[in-house]
Design a protein around this motif. Structure first.
Motif, PDB file in Angstrom:
ATOM      1  N   MET A   1      21.792  67.848  64.755  1.00  0.00           N
ATOM      2  CA  MET A   1      20.641  67.550  63.917  1.00  0.00           C
ATOM      3  C   MET A   1      19.400  67.670  64.788  1.00  0.00           C
ATOM      4  SD  MET A   1      19.893  66.448  60.785  1.00  0.00           S
ATOM      5  CE  MET A   1      21.014  65.293  60.054  1.00  0.00           C
ATOM      6  N   VAL A   2      18.357  68.262  64.226  1.00  0.00           N
ATOM      7  CA  VAL A   2      17.084  68.384  64.939  1.00  0.00           C
ATOM      8  C   VAL A   2      16.003  67.734  64.086  1.00  0.00           C
ATOM      9  CG1 VAL A   2      15.331  70.003  65.756  1.00  0.00           C
ATOM     10  CG2 VAL A   2      17.726  70.493  66.154  1.00  0.00           C
ATOM     11  N   SER A   3      15.173  66.937  64.721  1.00  0.00           N
ATOM     12  CA  SER A   3      14.060  66.299  64.021  1.00  0.00           C
ATOM     13  C   SER A   3      12.753  66.785  64.618  1.00  0.00           C
ATOM     14  CB  SER A   3      14.150  64.778  64.156  1.00  0.00           C
ATOM     15  OG  SER A   3      13.873  64.397  65.487  1.00  0.00           O
TER      16      SER A   3
ATOM     17  N   ASN B   1       9.841  74.052  53.962  1.00  0.00           N
ATOM     18  CA  ASN B   1      10.630  73.238  53.035  1.00  0.00           C
ATOM     19  C   ASN B   1      10.222  71.772  53.029  1.00  0.00           C
ATOM     20  OD1 ASN B   1      12.903  75.037  51.864  1.00  0.00           O
ATOM     21  ND2 ASN B   1      12.744  75.614  54.019  1.00  0.00           N
ATOM     22  N   GLN B   2       9.190  71.442  53.790  1.00  0.00           N
ATOM     23  CA  GLN B   2       8.661  70.080  53.891  1.00  0.00           C
ATOM     24  C   GLN B   2       9.748  69.061  54.217  1.00  0.00           C
ATOM     25  OE1 GLN B   2       6.209  69.506  50.343  1.00  0.00           O
ATOM     26  NE2 GLN B   2       4.479  70.164  51.580  1.00  0.00           N
ATOM     27  N   ILE B   3      10.472  69.338  55.292  1.00  0.00           N
ATOM     28  CA  ILE B   3      11.509  68.418  55.751  1.00  0.00           C
ATOM     29  C   ILE B   3      11.253  68.045  57.206  1.00  0.00           C
ATOM     30  CG2 ILE B   3      13.297  69.127  54.121  1.00  0.00           C
ATOM     31  CD1 ILE B   3      14.437  70.960  56.289  1.00  0.00           C
ATOM     32  N   ARG B   4      11.691  66.847  57.574  1.00  0.00           N
ATOM     33  CA  ARG B   4      11.476  66.335  58.926  1.00  0.00           C
ATOM     34  C   ARG B   4      12.722  66.415  59.792  1.00  0.00           C
ATOM     35  NH1 ARG B   4       6.770  62.793  58.899  1.00  0.00           N
ATOM     36  NH2 ARG B   4       5.904  62.858  56.814  1.00  0.00           N
ATOM     37  N   ARG B   5      13.874  66.632  59.152  1.00  0.00           N
ATOM     38  CA  ARG B   5      15.140  66.732  59.879  1.00  0.00           C
ATOM     39  C   ARG B   5      15.922  67.918  59.377  1.00  0.00           C
ATOM     40  NH1 ARG B   5      13.898  61.644  59.421  1.00  0.00           N
ATOM     41  NH2 ARG B   5      13.914  60.338  61.278  1.00  0.00           N
ATOM     42  N   LEU B   6      16.537  68.630  60.319  1.00  0.00           N
ATOM     43  CA  LEU B   6      17.259  69.854  59.990  1.00  0.00           C
ATOM     44  C   LEU B   6      18.697  69.757  60.505  1.00  0.00           C
ATOM     45  CD1 LEU B   6      16.818  72.797  58.841  1.00  0.00           C
ATOM     46  CD2 LEU B   6      16.404  73.466  61.219  1.00  0.00           C
ATOM     47  N   PRO B   7      19.694  69.702  59.603  1.00  0.00           N
ATOM     48  CA  PRO B   7      21.085  69.753  60.064  1.00  0.00           C
ATOM     49  C   PRO B   7      21.353  71.118  60.695  1.00  0.00           C
ATOM     50  CG  PRO B   7      20.957  69.059  57.758  1.00  0.00           C
ATOM     51  CD  PRO B   7      19.602  69.561  58.154  1.00  0.00           C
TER      52      PRO B   7
ATOM     53  N   VAL C   1      20.476  71.527  50.573  1.00  0.00           N
ATOM     54  CA  VAL C   1      20.221  71.222  51.972  1.00  0.00           C
ATOM     55  C   VAL C   1      19.838  72.488  52.716  1.00  0.00           C
ATOM     56  CG1 VAL C   1      21.167  70.247  54.087  1.00  0.00           C
ATOM     57  CG2 VAL C   1      21.896  69.358  51.875  1.00  0.00           C
ATOM     58  N   VAL C   2      18.723  72.420  53.410  1.00  0.00           N
ATOM     59  CA  VAL C   2      18.274  73.506  54.283  1.00  0.00           C
ATOM     60  C   VAL C   2      18.903  73.232  55.644  1.00  0.00           C
ATOM     61  CG1 VAL C   2      16.273  74.586  55.353  1.00  0.00           C
ATOM     62  CG2 VAL C   2      16.113  73.701  53.014  1.00  0.00           C
ATOM     63  N   THR C   3      19.532  74.240  56.244  1.00  0.00           N
ATOM     64  CA  THR C   3      20.172  74.060  57.539  1.00  0.00           C
ATOM     65  C   THR C   3      19.708  75.116  58.530  1.00  0.00           C
ATOM     66  OG1 THR C   3      22.081  75.429  56.939  1.00  0.00           O
ATOM     67  CG2 THR C   3      22.264  73.058  56.496  1.00  0.00           C
ATOM     68  N   GLY C   4      19.922  74.824  59.794  1.00  0.00           N
ATOM     69  CA  GLY C   4      19.655  75.775  60.865  1.00  0.00           C
ATOM     70  C   GLY C   4      20.943  76.086  61.599  1.00  0.00           C
TER      71      GLY C   4
END
Length: 142
Positions: free
Chosen positions: A111-113, A95-101, A76-79
């Motif tokens: 959570m940020v989308s 990281n080609q993700i649409r949502r960031l925990p 899991v990639v997080t911010g």
């Protein structure tokens, strides 16, 4: 420059690794979302997406005994709340993700989308850039 703290969703629906896949699917339907963080004792252990449910549970014809822990994505990639929206956008695109925990002191705090970025006028460019990198079309196979 805005920080994630200013745009993140704070009340995040989550599941535990021990929950069955139906709980995850039900939360996705209830909140109209495509992924749910997997949290244990406040710590992010993984993410489970609608795609994970389809490919790792449904398509494998597994039953309701399947747990979220069996089908979740572990990496899991997080911010962080202090991270700038620009940094988060770059991280999401990379990281080609649409949502960031969003994690603080090893605890899930939000959570940020891409949608969160897009609806806030100053961040439309960051969201657009991230989305264009995430959604690059693949070449059709002949």
């Amino acid at each position: 420059m805005s920080q994630l703290r200013e745009i993140m969703t704070q009340n995040v629906a989550s599941v535990s690794p021990q929950d069955n896949v139906y709980k995850a699917a039900s939360l996705m339907k209830q909140h109209n979302i495509g992924s749910v963080p997997v949290v244990e004792n406040g710590r992010v252990r993984g993410m489970v997406t609608d795609r994970d449910l389809v490919l790792r549970a449904l398509a494998e014809q597994k039953n309701e005994q399947v747990t979220v822990g069996e089908v979740m994505t572990n990496q899991v990639v997080t911010g962080t709340p202090e991270m700038s929206v620009d940094e988060a956008s770059s991280l999401m695109a990379q990281n080609q993700i649409r949502r960031l925990p969003v994690v603080e002191n090893n605890q899930l705090v939000g959570m940020v989308s891409l949608g969160d970025m897009a609806v806030r006028q100053p961040h439309v460019n960051e969201a657009g850039q991230a989305l264009s990198n995430i959604s690059e079309p693949s070449s059709p196979q002949m």
